[in-house]
Design an enzyme around this catalytic site. Structure first.
Site, PDB file in Angstrom:
ATOM      1  N   ASP A  87      34.538  -6.183  -7.953  1.00 40.53           N
ATOM      2  CA  ASP A  87      35.472  -6.182  -6.702  1.00 40.53           C
ATOM      3  C   ASP A  87      36.396  -4.685  -6.842  1.00 40.53           C
ATOM      4  OD1 ASP A  87      36.381  -7.401  -4.096  1.00 40.53           O
ATOM      5  OD2 ASP A  87      38.083  -6.810  -5.241  1.00 40.53           O
TER       6      ASP A  87
ATOM      7  N   ASN B 258      41.185   1.560   2.630  1.00 42.73           N
ATOM      8  CA  ASN B 258      40.561   1.801   4.045  1.00 42.73           C
ATOM      9  C   ASN B 258      41.818   2.039   4.858  1.00 42.73           C
ATOM     10  OD1 ASN B 258      37.898   1.407   3.977  1.00 42.73           O
ATOM     11  ND2 ASN B 258      37.980  -0.771   3.950  1.00 42.73           N
TER      12      ASN B 258
ATOM     13  N   HIS C 238      38.197   4.025   7.655  1.00 42.14           N
ATOM     14  CA  HIS C 238      36.958   3.047   7.265  1.00 42.14           C
ATOM     15  C   HIS C 238      35.799   3.847   6.850  1.00 42.14           C
ATOM     16  CE1 HIS C 238      38.678  -1.049   7.932  1.00 42.14           C
ATOM     17  NE2 HIS C 238      39.496  -0.238   8.815  1.00 42.14           N
TER      18      HIS C 238
ATOM     19  N   ASP D  53      33.607   3.614   3.704  1.00 43.73           N
ATOM     20  CA  ASP D  53      31.922   3.441   3.435  1.00 43.73           C
ATOM     21  C   ASP D  53      31.375   4.348   2.413  1.00 43.73           C
ATOM     22  OD1 ASP D  53      32.213   1.231   5.436  1.00 43.73           O
ATOM     23  OD2 ASP D  53      31.319   2.724   6.989  1.00 43.73           O
TER      24      ASP D  53
ATOM     25  N   GLU E  98      33.444  -5.861  -0.211  1.00 41.15           N
ATOM     26  CA  GLU E  98      33.589  -4.734  -1.308  1.00 41.15           C
ATOM     27  C   GLU E  98      33.360  -5.119  -2.637  1.00 41.15           C
ATOM     28  OE1 GLU E  98      37.798  -6.396  -0.879  1.00 41.15           O
ATOM     29  OE2 GLU E  98      36.013  -5.788   0.417  1.00 41.15           O
TER      30      GLU E  98
END
Length: 334
Positions: free
Chosen positions: A178, A186, A191, A195, A222
């Site tokens: 994680d 983010n 965002h 990505d 994630e």
């Protein structure tokens, strides 16, 4: 009726249709032990690279792959039991060695008293369609953002490898990873940058996982999952350390990650032998153990690996370790 005369009689009515078709049409005499091609249409040369005259001297073993031959044999058996028509997709080998896919339709024309059937075989080259189907099927198991396998592919792999581990009595290890403080990442960088970060992490993890049977998948959000068949606990923890180090080597800036300054990951490792007499009888137990270990790693400060539940191999005393005693963590320094 004599096979040659049968073929001649058949051609009187259908020659113009057969010779004008882009699909292959064969007339065959089929018995329990032999298939004889009585007629092959001219399009056979274009599709398979063999002239009709050459095909008349060949057998299915010369044209089709072993897997296709099995399908054809099963098809013939169904027809022999009374089914009038059938259709299967089979793989054939052209004269130049290239493999193609053919849609193979068979219709019974005559059933002789001597257990010989006369059949018409219609074959269409569907290689482009098969390749497209395979590509679409593959895409269905890939994560659109990262390009690694998706959760559906992971679930199928977990079920398959768990059953194999149960048969072989071999260990199966799972790593859940994680991204640390990814929500803050983010919120800070946007965002779209998030990505890009996930794509870079997935690429780094995929490079570090080297064996062909190992599975790297996006587990959700994630989180990434790495399935390691035949891997004992120490080996799984070593892989987990290597994965986290590989992500740190990317040196992706992350000012909201607890003062570390770069993106890091936490990991939970679990290993089990799928024994019928163990407490963890389903693969969900392996997932739950890895998730518990990941929670432990986060609770201890993130940027580290923890192991939670280990099951001994068959024949040894089974024991469930507590989260405190089972945790073996190594803090990764940026």
């Amino acid at each position: 009726m004599d096979p040659v005369k049968y073929a001649q009689s058949f051609l009187v009515d259908y020659r113009l249709l057969l010779e004008g078709s882009l699909d292959m049409v064969w007339l065959a005499s089929v018995s329990e032990h032999a298939h004889t091609f009585l007629y092959c249409s001219p399009s056979s040369l274009q599709v398979l690279g063999y002239s009709p005259e050459r095909l008349s001297t060949m057998t299915p073993e010369d044209i089709f792959t072993p897997e296709a031959q099995q399908l054809i044999a099963q098809d013939v058996q169904r027809i022999r039991l009374g089914q009038p028509t059938s259709m299967v997709m089979v793989e054939a080998v052209r004269s130049d060695g290239r493999h193609i896919w053919l849609e193979n339709k068979v219709r019974v024309l005559d059933r002789g008293e001597d257990d010989v059937m006369h059949v018409a075989v219609y074959l269409r080259d569907v290689t482009d369609r098969k390749l497209l189907q395979d590509q679409l099927a593959q895409m269905a198991y890939l994560d659109g953002l990262t390009g690694i396998q998706n959760r559906r592919a992971f679930d199928l792999a977990l079920d398959k490898e768990w059953k194999r581990a149960a048969r072989n009595g071999s260990p199966l290890s799972l790593i859940l990873l994680d991204v640390d403080h990814f929500k803050i990442y983010n919120d800070t960088y946007g965002h779209l940058t998030g990505d890009d970060c996930l794509r870079a992490i997935a690429g780094a993890v995929r490079i570090c996982v080297r064996r062909p049977d190992d599975v790297v998948a996006r587990f959700g959000g994630e989180e990434l999952a790495v399935l390691l068949p035949g891997t004992p606990p120490d080996g799984a923890e070593e892989v987990a350390q290597r994965l986290c180090a590989g992500v740190m080597d990317l040196a992706i800036p992350h000012n909201g990650n607890g003062g570390r300054g770069i993106v890091t990951m936490s990991g939970g490792v679990s290993t089990a032998v799928a024994c019928t007499d163990g407490r963890v009888r389903m693969p969900e137990g392996l997932l739950a153990a890895a998730d518990a270990a990941l929670y432990k790693a986060k609770h201890l400060g993130r940027n580290q690996i923890a192991a939670s539940l280990l099951l001994k191999a068959p024949g040894e005393r089974m024991r469930e370790l507590s989260a405190a005693s089972a945790s073996r963590r190594s803090v990764l320094q940026p």
